[in-house]
Design a protein around this motif. Structure first.
Motif, PDB file in Angstrom:
ATOM      1  N   GLY A 124      46.625 114.166  40.899  1.00 17.03           N
ATOM      2  CA  GLY A 124      45.552 113.835  41.831  1.00 17.03           C
ATOM      3  C   GLY A 124      44.250 113.454  41.141  1.00 17.03           C
ATOM      4  O   GLY A 124      43.242 113.223  41.815  1.00 17.03           O
ATOM      5  N   GLU A 125      44.225 113.372  39.831  1.00 10.94           N
ATOM      6  CA  GLU A 125      43.027 113.002  39.070  1.00 10.94           C
ATOM      7  C   GLU A 125      42.642 111.556  39.380  1.00 10.94           C
ATOM      8  O   GLU A 125      43.496 110.675  39.496  1.00 10.94           O
ATOM      9  N   LEU A 126      41.336 111.307  39.554  1.00 12.25           N
ATOM     10  CA  LEU A 126      40.851 109.960  39.799  1.00 12.25           C
ATOM     11  C   LEU A 126      40.832 109.212  38.470  1.00 12.25           C
ATOM     12  O   LEU A 126      40.185 109.624  37.508  1.00 12.25           O
ATOM     13  N   LEU A 127      41.562 108.111  38.413  1.00 10.91           N
ATOM     14  CA  LEU A 127      41.618 107.286  37.215  1.00 10.91           C
ATOM     15  C   LEU A 127      40.762 106.057  37.455  1.00 10.91           C
ATOM     16  O   LEU A 127      40.979 105.310  38.413  1.00 10.91           O
ATOM     17  N   GLU A 128      39.770 105.843  36.593  1.00  9.12           N
ATOM     18  CA  GLU A 128      38.869 104.714  36.745  1.00  9.12           C
ATOM     19  C   GLU A 128      39.102 103.718  35.609  1.00  9.12           C
ATOM     20  O   GLU A 128      39.363 104.119  34.471  1.00  9.12           O
ATOM     21  N   PHE A 129      38.972 102.432  35.955  1.00  5.24           N
ATOM     22  CA  PHE A 129      39.206 101.381  34.985  1.00  5.24           C
ATOM     23  C   PHE A 129      37.952 100.538  34.861  1.00  5.24           C
ATOM     24  O   PHE A 129      37.451 100.006  35.841  1.00  5.24           O
ATOM     25  N   ASP A 130      37.431 100.402  33.638  1.00  2.00           N
ATOM     26  CA  ASP A 130      36.261  99.578  33.371  1.00  2.00           C
ATOM     27  C   ASP A 130      36.732  98.297  32.708  1.00  2.00           C
ATOM     28  O   ASP A 130      37.133  98.291  31.545  1.00  2.00           O
TER      29      ASP A 130
ATOM     30  N   CYS B 246      47.059 115.040  32.951  1.00  2.00           N
ATOM     31  CA  CYS B 246      48.423 115.582  32.925  1.00  2.00           C
ATOM     32  C   CYS B 246      49.350 114.854  31.945  1.00  2.00           C
ATOM     33  O   CYS B 246      50.439 115.317  31.652  1.00  2.00           O
ATOM     34  N   GLY B 247      48.931 113.679  31.452  1.00  2.00           N
ATOM     35  CA  GLY B 247      49.751 112.936  30.510  1.00  2.00           C
ATOM     36  C   GLY B 247      50.828 112.092  31.169  1.00  2.00           C
ATOM     37  O   GLY B 247      51.633 111.462  30.491  1.00  2.00           O
ATOM     38  N   ASP B 248      50.867 112.072  32.505  1.00  2.00           N
ATOM     39  CA  ASP B 248      51.872 111.291  33.227  1.00  2.00           C
ATOM     40  C   ASP B 248      51.538 109.803  33.106  1.00  2.00           C
ATOM     41  O   ASP B 248      50.372 109.407  33.091  1.00  2.00           O
ATOM     42  N   VAL B 249      52.552 108.956  32.998  1.00  3.65           N
ATOM     43  CA  VAL B 249      52.354 107.516  32.929  1.00  3.65           C
ATOM     44  C   VAL B 249      52.347 106.975  34.351  1.00  3.65           C
ATOM     45  O   VAL B 249      53.279 107.185  35.125  1.00  3.65           O
TER      46      VAL B 249
ATOM     47  N   PRO C 283      49.399 110.130  40.808  1.00  2.38           N
ATOM     48  CA  PRO C 283      50.299 110.718  41.795  1.00  2.38           C
ATOM     49  C   PRO C 283      50.804 112.102  41.383  1.00  2.38           C
ATOM     50  O   PRO C 283      51.259 112.869  42.226  1.00  2.38           O
ATOM     51  N   ASN C 284      50.690 112.439  40.115  1.00  3.26           N
ATOM     52  CA  ASN C 284      51.188 113.726  39.631  1.00  3.26           C
ATOM     53  C   ASN C 284      50.168 114.846  39.827  1.00  3.26           C
ATOM     54  O   ASN C 284      50.482 115.893  40.364  1.00  3.26           O
TER      55      ASN C 284
END
Length: 159
Positions: free
Chosen positions: A134-140, A112-115, A131-132
């Motif tokens: 609901g996409e799962l954001l993963e950090f490696d 969505c491009g939301d920060v 939060p905008n």
């Protein structure tokens, strides 16, 4: 002398000279005097409007100043925080300082491009949801260069 007074003076001079309206030059001079008179009246009207707007802006500025004082409670004499508690009496000072010292990172959601702002705890978990959308954001966080030196033959990076 105001601009309208100057326009009237020039108009009077032209009438006093007895400029002939039937000649080409006389028509041009009369047209120029008429245009100058119209411009002088327009400028005079604009000056009056600017004065009125300046008064309104001053009033708005005073009102805004009062609102800022009320809302932000600007008082340089107090040593209290904005919540009204004295800094010396606050038992949770250490917790609030730890929170302020904690690193906050900004991550842009690819969907969505939301920060999204995340803290180090969320970063250690390796994932969070946007939060905008609901996409799962993963950090490696795993990287070949563990000490950050950038050298290929570093003994710390190979460990």
């Amino acid at each position: 002398m105001t601009i309208t007074e100057r326009a009237a003076y020039i108009k009077g001079l032209a009438e006093g000279l007895g400029i002939d309206d039937s000649t080409k030059e006389g028509k041009v001079i009369r047209a120029l005097i008429g245009a100058f008179d119209d411009m002088a009246l327009t400028v005079s009207d604009l000056e009056a409007e600017i004065d009125e707007l300046s008064e309104q802006v001053d009033t708005i500025d005073e009102d805004l100043g009062s609102l800022e004082e009320d809302y932000y409670e600007l008082d340089d004499e107090d040593d209290e925080c904005s919540c009204g508690k004295d800094d010396e009496d606050d038992e949770d000072d250490e917790d609030s300082e730890d929170y302020l010292d904690e690193d906050i990172y900004e991550v842009c959601c690819p969907t969505c491009g939301d920060v999204v702002c995340i803290d180090s705890e969320m970063l250690e978990k390796g994932q969070t949801t946007c939060p905008n959308c609901g996409e799962l954001l993963e950090f490696d966080l795993e990287d070949d260069d563990s000490c950050g030196c950038g050298e290929e033959d570093c003994s710390e990076c190979k460990e």
